[in-house]
Structures are given as structure tokens and as C-alpha cells.
Design an enzyme around this catalytic site. Structure first.
Site, mmCIF file in Angstrom:
data_model
loop_
_atom_site.group_PDB
_atom_site.id
_atom_site.type_symbol
_atom_site.label_atom_id
_atom_site.label_comp_id
_atom_site.label_asym_id
_atom_site.label_seq_id
_atom_site.Cartn_x
_atom_site.Cartn_y
_atom_site.Cartn_z
ATOM 1 N N ASN A 163 0.856 -1.170 0.000
ATOM 2 C CA ASN A 163 0.000 0.000 0.000
ATOM 3 C C ASN A 163 0.902 1.234 0.000
ATOM 4 O OD1 ASN A 163 -1.716 2.074 0.626
ATOM 5 N ND2 ASN A 163 -2.453 1.193 2.550
ATOM 6 N N ASN A 194 -8.209 4.077 -6.356
ATOM 7 C CA ASN A 194 -8.745 4.925 -5.285
ATOM 8 C C ASN A 194 -8.006 6.248 -5.205
ATOM 9 O OD1 ASN A 194 -6.598 4.697 -2.984
ATOM 10 N ND2 ASN A 194 -6.875 2.615 -3.775
ATOM 11 N N CYS A 242 -1.714 19.299 -11.866
ATOM 12 C CA CYS A 242 -1.465 18.031 -11.195
ATOM 13 C C CYS A 242 -2.794 17.507 -10.648
ATOM 14 C CB CYS A 242 -0.420 18.183 -10.100
ATOM 15 S SG CYS A 242 -1.047 18.781 -8.520
ATOM 16 N N CYS A 280 -4.314 19.977 -8.249
ATOM 17 C CA CYS A 280 -4.564 21.343 -8.729
ATOM 18 C C CYS A 280 -6.054 21.657 -8.816
ATOM 19 C CB CYS A 280 -3.944 21.543 -10.102
ATOM 20 S SG CYS A 280 -2.209 22.006 -10.042
ATOM 21 N N CYS A 338 -22.937 -6.105 -9.608
ATOM 22 C CA CYS A 338 -21.984 -5.010 -9.484
ATOM 23 C C CYS A 338 -21.893 -4.316 -10.828
ATOM 24 C CB CYS A 338 -20.634 -5.576 -9.066
ATOM 25 S SG CYS A 338 -19.303 -4.428 -9.255
ATOM 26 N N CYS A 343 -2.270 25.726 -5.867
ATOM 27 C CA CYS A 343 -2.407 24.286 -5.579
ATOM 28 C C CYS A 343 -1.990 23.996 -4.135
ATOM 29 C CB CYS A 343 -1.519 23.504 -6.538
ATOM 30 S SG CYS A 343 -1.592 21.735 -6.291
ATOM 31 N N CYS A 382 4.111 21.146 -6.075
ATOM 32 C CA CYS A 382 3.513 21.517 -7.361
ATOM 33 C C CYS A 382 3.798 22.993 -7.623
ATOM 34 C CB CYS A 382 2.007 21.249 -7.355
ATOM 35 S SG CYS A 382 1.165 21.838 -8.838
HETATM 36 ZN ZN LIG Z 1 -0.942 21.032 -8.420
#
Ligand SMILES: [Zn+2]
Length: 327
Positions: free
Chosen positions: A72, A106, A148, A151, A172, A225, A230
């Protein structure tokens, strides 16, 4: 003590319950991607560490090197390791990778990839399919140059569908593998264009499966952002752009091909003149921009062999045949 009527009723109830059980099981079997007993459908399993070494994709292209980390990426330790692999795990160890592809399902995982790529200025491509599996998108993110993932709110393609028509009890909705297949294909196509340098690389390409609509666009980064890396990348990009000398548009002159040795004076001449080509083109239908005909059907030439026909004779077929025999 139960009467016969009561017993009959109970039996009917049990029969109904059994039927319901059977139905829900068959639905589960249809939906479940992994658990199927049909012999001709290969079972899809998550690859274990041992499987990776004898990975079937190796047979397709033995030059491909696989490195697998099953974890993860949103936990601190794994995130650090992930950052290290994208900055040092290129084809040449110690060099960054060429491109990162995000195929996660996700928000948190996407954010983690976004954070990592912003921090080290790594170009990456995001991809996703909507929960109802009837739309998807791919997005190229160049830190500092394009928006990004943080953003703006994530972009999704409007699916233009009433959710109720998609949802059925026990089924589903997000199990339309064709949508995943289309989006994965578009993503890989963009990767090839980007890495091999041909065509126009898409910054954002959406896919609406309901109407076969493919929206495309470019989005500038947000100067406010939330991701500080960024904002830093945006500054760096601005400075880099300002320092770059202005490119003058040079009209490329068509160079005449000169062959240094052509002792025999051979020249290539088109077999068809422009006039002939024009004459051969039939009418072109009214088409929307970007679509053209593969070829045109030449207009029918009336009386192709005019003047060559023999004048009609008064004689019958039998008489003509008799004449022929005498010849
Ligand atoms: Zn950004």
C-alpha cells in the site's frame, strides 16, 4: 401439531428460499472475476512473488524486466520506498524511470503518486474508469507544466446516464471489462507516442462509453495548488520557459533531392498526371472535419467504346451463323 395445509405452505416457502439462493449464487458466479469454474476461461489470480519470476509476460517479451512491490503506497514507509524506486529504479540503476503509469482504483493512492511525482518532478500518466464502468480517462501530468492531480478536483467524463438503469440488485455495475480494456489501450497508446515520439501525445483524453464521445483538453496548473511541490515545480517551469530563447518560426524550404551519382540520368516520373488524377476523382460526400474518403469512385464514362460498334443488321442469327460457316 401442524395440519397438512400448514405443512404444504412451509414446503412452498422452503422451495422459494432455495430458488432465491440458487439465483443469487448464479449472479455471484457471473460477476465474480476470479472464481469461475468454466474450463475454457483462464483463472485470473493475483501474482505471488514466485509467480513473477516465471511470469507469463516474460514469454511475450523476454527483454522486459519486472520488479514487483506488492504494498500500500499510502503508508509512510512504503511511500518512501516508492519514491526511491521511481527516482532510482530506471533501466540503469540509480537513474529515474522514464514514466510512471497510475492504474490504481482509489483517490488516496492517486494522491500518493501525485505527491511523489511533484516532489521529484517525475512525469506520469493517470488513468481511471468511473465506478459505473461506462466512462474513463487518461491524463498526462508534467509537474509544473500541466495541472497536477491536486490542482483541481479530479476530472471525470460525464456519463450521461441514469444510475438507476445501471444498478440491479446483486449485480456489481462496475464489471464492464471492455471499458477497462478501451481505457488501458488508450493509455498504452499514449505511452508509446510519448516514449517513441510520434503523433500528438494527449494531455487529457476522456471516454464516454454510452455515446462514444472522446473529450480532450489541456489544463494549466493551479497557482494556488495545495501541494507545495507543485507550486515549486510551477516556478521552476516558468523560469525555464523565460530563459529559453524565443524560437523564430522558420519556413522550411523544400529541398530539391540531388543524387550525387546518377550516371544513367534516371528520373522518377509519376504515371498519373495531376489532370488525370482530378478526372478520376468522383464526387466527395459532405464529411465532418477530420474524416475523409479512402478513395473516390470515378464517374461512369458513358459509351466507353463509342463508334466501334457494328451497325445493326437485318439478318437473323441463323443467317449470320450460316455466313460464318461459309467463311
Ligand atoms: Zn498542483
Amino acid at each position: 401439531m401442524s395440519t397438512v395445509e400448514e405443512l404444504k405452505l412451509r414446503v412452498r416457502e422452503l422451495e422459494n428460499e432455495l430458488l432465491k439462493c440458487k439465483q443469487s449464487r448464479s449472479v455471484e458466479e457471473d460477476v465474480g472475476a476470479g472464481d469461475n469454474q468454466t474450463p475454457h476461461r483462464p483463472k485470473i489470480e493475483k501474482m505471488s512473488a514466485e509467480v513473477v519470476d516465471t511470469n507469463p509476460y516474460r514469454n511475450i517479451n523476454p527483454d522486459v524486466k519486472f520488479e514487483r512491490h506488492n504494498y500500500n503506497i499510502t503508508t509512510v514507509d512504503n511511500f518512501t520506498h516508492f519514491m526511491d524506486r521511481i527516482s532510482n529504479g530506471g533501466l540503469e540503476e540509480g537513474k529515474p524511470v522514464d514514466l510512471v503509469l497510475s492504474c490504481v482504483d482509489n483517490f488516496e493512492a492517486r494522491m500518493a503518486i501525485n505527491t511523489a511525482c511533484n516532489e521529484i518532478g517525475q512525469i506520469w500518466m493517470e488513468s481511471g474508469v468511473s465506478e459505473n464502468a461506462v466512462s474513463g480517462h487518461i491524463q498526462l501530468i508534467i509537474p509544473g507544466e500541466t495541472a497536477c492531480f491536486a490542482c483541481a478536483p479530479p476530472l471525470v467524463v460525464a456519463s450521461n446516464i441514469d444510475e438507476k438503469t445501471l444498478k440491479r440488485d446483486g449485480v456489481c455495475a462496475a464489471s464492464l471489462p471492455t471499458t477497462m480494456g478501451v481505457v488501458a489501450g488508450i493509455l498504452v497508446q499514449n505511452v508509446l507516442k510519448y516514449l517513441l515520439g510520434f503523433g500528438t501525445v494527449s494531455y487529457y483524453l476522456g471516454y464516454n462509453a454510452m455515446q462514444d464521445f472522446f473529450p480532450t483538453m489541456v489544463m494549466k496548473p493551479n497557482t494556488q495548488c495545495d501541494d507545495r511541490h507543485c507550486r515549486k515545480q510551477q516556478e521552476e517551469y516558468k523560469n525555464k520557459e523565460a530563459a529559453r530563447p524565443k524560437q523564430e518560426v522558420v519556413v522550411a524550404e523544400e529541398e530539391q533531392v540531388v543524387h550525387e551519382d546518377n550516371d544513367w540520368g534516371i528520373e522518377l516520373v509519376s504515371e498519373v498526371t495531376d489532370e488525370e488524377l482530378k478526372a478520376a476523382s468522383g464526387p466527395v460526400p459532405d464529411l465532418p472535419e477530420g474524416i475523409t474518403v479512402a478513395y473516390t469512385i470515378p464517374e461512369k464514362v458513358e459509351a466507353a467504346c463509342g463508334g466501334e460498334t457494328v451497325p445493326e443488321s437485318e439478318q437473323s442469327l441463323e443467317e449470320l451463323m450460316a455466313q460464318m460457316r461459309k467463311m
